[in-house]
Design a protein around this motif. Structure first.
Motif, PDB file in Angstrom:
ATOM      1  N   MET A   1       0.857  -1.171   0.000  1.00  0.00           N
ATOM      2  CA  MET A   1       0.000   0.000   0.000  1.00  0.00           C
ATOM      3  C   MET A   1       0.898   1.227   0.000  1.00  0.00           C
ATOM      4  SD  MET A   1      -3.069   1.128   2.574  1.00  0.00           S
ATOM      5  CE  MET A   1      -2.139   0.897   4.044  1.00  0.00           C
ATOM      6  N   GLU A   2       0.380   2.278  -0.640  1.00  0.00           N
ATOM      7  CA  GLU A   2       1.135   3.520  -0.718  1.00  0.00           C
ATOM      8  C   GLU A   2       0.177   4.688  -0.568  1.00  0.00           C
ATOM      9  OE1 GLU A   2       3.787   5.994  -3.993  1.00  0.00           O
ATOM     10  OE2 GLU A   2       3.103   3.976  -4.468  1.00  0.00           O
ATOM     11  N   LEU A   3       0.515   5.636   0.297  1.00  0.00           N
ATOM     12  CA  LEU A   3      -0.240   6.874   0.417  1.00  0.00           C
ATOM     13  C   LEU A   3       0.308   7.819  -0.648  1.00  0.00           C
ATOM     14  CD1 LEU A   3      -2.248   8.739   1.851  1.00  0.00           C
ATOM     15  CD2 LEU A   3      -0.378   9.385   3.390  1.00  0.00           C
ATOM     16  N   LEU A   4      -0.542   8.218  -1.589  1.00  0.00           N
ATOM     17  CA  LEU A   4      -0.103   9.059  -2.693  1.00  0.00           C
ATOM     18  C   LEU A   4      -0.127  10.522  -2.278  1.00  0.00           C
ATOM     19  CD1 LEU A   4      -2.025   7.297  -5.594  1.00  0.00           C
ATOM     20  CD2 LEU A   4       0.357   6.964  -4.887  1.00  0.00           C
ATOM     21  N   LYS A   5       0.898  11.251  -2.649  1.00  0.00           N
ATOM     22  CA  LYS A   5       1.008  12.663  -2.332  1.00  0.00           C
ATOM     23  C   LYS A   5       0.023  13.459  -3.196  1.00  0.00           C
ATOM     24  CE  LYS A   5       4.206  16.516  -2.172  1.00  0.00           C
ATOM     25  NZ  LYS A   5       5.506  17.037  -2.545  1.00  0.00           N
ATOM     26  N   LYS A   6      -0.733  14.336  -2.567  1.00  0.00           N
ATOM     27  CA  LYS A   6      -1.679  15.192  -3.300  1.00  0.00           C
ATOM     28  C   LYS A   6      -0.905  16.207  -4.122  1.00  0.00           C
ATOM     29  CE  LYS A   6      -5.688  18.221  -2.689  1.00  0.00           C
ATOM     30  NZ  LYS A   6      -5.929  18.219  -4.081  1.00  0.00           N
ATOM     31  N   GLN A   7      -1.281  16.290  -5.393  1.00  0.00           N
ATOM     32  CA  GLN A   7      -0.665  17.245  -6.309  1.00  0.00           C
ATOM     33  C   GLN A   7      -1.365  18.599  -6.186  1.00  0.00           C
ATOM     34  OE1 GLN A   7       2.043  16.256  -8.254  1.00  0.00           O
ATOM     35  NE2 GLN A   7       1.818  14.447  -6.961  1.00  0.00           N
ATOM     36  N   PRO A   8      -0.682  19.699  -6.520  1.00  0.00           N
ATOM     37  CA  PRO A   8      -1.342  21.008  -6.487  1.00  0.00           C
ATOM     38  C   PRO A   8      -2.483  21.075  -7.507  1.00  0.00           C
ATOM     39  CG  PRO A   8       1.052  21.238  -6.722  1.00  0.00           C
ATOM     40  CD  PRO A   8       0.726  19.783  -6.873  1.00  0.00           C
ATOM     41  N   THR A   9      -3.484  21.866  -7.197  1.00  0.00           N
ATOM     42  CA  THR A   9      -4.579  22.115  -8.139  1.00  0.00           C
ATOM     43  C   THR A   9      -4.017  22.795  -9.381  1.00  0.00           C
ATOM     44  OG1 THR A   9      -6.172  22.308  -6.347  1.00  0.00           O
ATOM     45  CG2 THR A   9      -6.773  23.345  -8.449  1.00  0.00           C
ATOM     46  N   MET A  10      -4.476  22.344 -10.565  1.00  0.00           N
ATOM     47  CA  MET A  10      -4.002  22.900 -11.839  1.00  0.00           C
ATOM     48  C   MET A  10      -5.101  23.733 -12.483  1.00  0.00           C
ATOM     49  SD  MET A  10      -2.453  19.515 -13.694  1.00  0.00           S
ATOM     50  CE  MET A  10      -4.012  18.659 -13.550  1.00  0.00           C
ATOM     51  N   LYS A  11      -4.765  24.937 -12.926  1.00  0.00           N
ATOM     52  CA  LYS A  11      -5.665  25.726 -13.777  1.00  0.00           C
ATOM     53  C   LYS A  11      -5.598  25.099 -15.160  1.00  0.00           C
ATOM     54  CE  LYS A  11      -7.901  29.713 -14.848  1.00  0.00           C
ATOM     55  NZ  LYS A  11      -8.564  29.363 -16.060  1.00  0.00           N
ATOM     56  N   LEU A  12      -6.738  24.842 -15.767  1.00  0.00           N
ATOM     57  CA  LEU A  12      -6.762  24.147 -17.052  1.00  0.00           C
ATOM     58  C   LEU A  12      -6.616  25.139 -18.200  1.00  0.00           C
ATOM     59  CD1 LEU A  12      -9.424  21.533 -16.029  1.00  0.00           C
ATOM     60  CD2 LEU A  12      -6.971  21.172 -16.356  1.00  0.00           C
ATOM     61  N   PRO A  13      -5.941  24.727 -19.272  1.00  0.00           N
ATOM     62  CA  PRO A  13      -5.531  25.663 -20.331  1.00  0.00           C
ATOM     63  C   PRO A  13      -6.667  26.144 -21.228  1.00  0.00           C
ATOM     64  CG  PRO A  13      -4.870  23.429 -20.890  1.00  0.00           C
ATOM     65  CD  PRO A  13      -5.437  23.371 -19.494  1.00  0.00           C
ATOM     66  N   SER A  14      -6.564  27.396 -21.652  1.00  0.00           N
ATOM     67  CA  SER A  14      -7.606  28.015 -22.485  1.00  0.00           C
ATOM     68  C   SER A  14      -7.683  27.389 -23.877  1.00  0.00           C
ATOM     69  CB  SER A  14      -7.369  29.518 -22.598  1.00  0.00           C
ATOM     70  OG  SER A  14      -6.126  29.785 -23.205  1.00  0.00           O
ATOM     71  N   GLN A  15      -6.663  26.695 -24.317  1.00  0.00           N
ATOM     72  CA  GLN A  15      -6.773  26.033 -25.624  1.00  0.00           C
ATOM     73  C   GLN A  15      -7.710  24.828 -25.564  1.00  0.00           C
ATOM     74  OE1 GLN A  15      -3.815  26.339 -23.936  1.00  0.00           O
ATOM     75  NE2 GLN A  15      -2.437  24.656 -24.389  1.00  0.00           N
ATOM     76  N   TRP A  16      -8.010  24.323 -24.365  1.00  0.00           N
ATOM     77  CA  TRP A  16      -8.898  23.176 -24.208  1.00  0.00           C
ATOM     78  C   TRP A  16     -10.191  23.518 -23.479  1.00  0.00           C
ATOM     79  CZ3 TRP A  16      -4.643  19.484 -21.959  1.00  0.00           C
ATOM     80  CH2 TRP A  16      -3.718  19.169 -22.973  1.00  0.00           C
ATOM     81  N   PHE A  17     -10.260  24.712 -22.851  1.00  0.00           N
ATOM     82  CA  PHE A  17     -11.406  25.093 -22.027  1.00  0.00           C
ATOM     83  C   PHE A  17     -11.827  26.525 -22.323  1.00  0.00           C
ATOM     84  CE2 PHE A  17      -9.558  21.558 -19.896  1.00  0.00           C
ATOM     85  CZ  PHE A  17     -10.606  20.906 -19.270  1.00  0.00           C
ATOM     86  N   THR A  18     -13.129  26.761 -22.295  1.00  0.00           N
ATOM     87  CA  THR A  18     -13.694  28.109 -22.320  1.00  0.00           C
ATOM     88  C   THR A  18     -14.074  28.432 -20.889  1.00  0.00           C
ATOM     89  OG1 THR A  18     -14.556  27.850 -24.566  1.00  0.00           O
ATOM     90  CG2 THR A  18     -15.604  29.523 -23.178  1.00  0.00           C
TER      91      THR A  18
END
Length: 134
Positions: A1-18
């Protein structure tokens, strides 16, 4: 078993999101695993561009009101607890209703995603069917 480290929240790119959208990685399997899971948070009116996944995608609506559409299909208004499956290669988009924040858990396999054109305001604002009437 492994406790996974939480990654920082990512702002998603405008080329893929409005609009404004952010993702929290829940799980990203390392080879040979292909599993991916993100919590994706959409501001009101935010949405993905049209896209498809090589092995399909499942969305679990956590909060708010989601709008989801496959190319040429009806615009669906989904609610917390709804689960939406999009098959491999099917072009689709998903995002928040114009007057609600929305969070969904996105589950997919591999990074084989084909990003396409942005969803127009006319597509986004089309007539929709609620899952509450299903």
């Amino acid at each position: 078993m492994e406790l996974l480290k939480k990654q920082p929240t990512m702002k998603l790119p405008s080329q893929w999101f409005t609009g404004d959208a952010w993702a929290d990685v829940i799980y990203r399997g390392e080879e040979p695993a292909r599993a991916r899971a993100n919590a994706v948070h959409f501001a009101p009116g935010a949405r993905t561009a049209w896209h498809s996944h090589g092995l399909g995608q499942t969305l679990y609506i956590v909060e708010g009101i989601a709008l989801i559409q496959s190319r040429g299909g009806e615009l669906l208004e989904a609610h917390p607890g709804d689960v939406i499956w999009t098959p491999a290669g099917e072009e689709h988009w998903h995002g928040a209703a114009p007057d609600h924040f929305m969070t969904h858990i996105a589950l997919w396999e591999s990074d084989d995603v084909d990003w396409l054109d942005h969803v127009t305001d006319a597509e986004y604002g089309g007539a929709r069917r609620s899952t509450r009437n299903a």
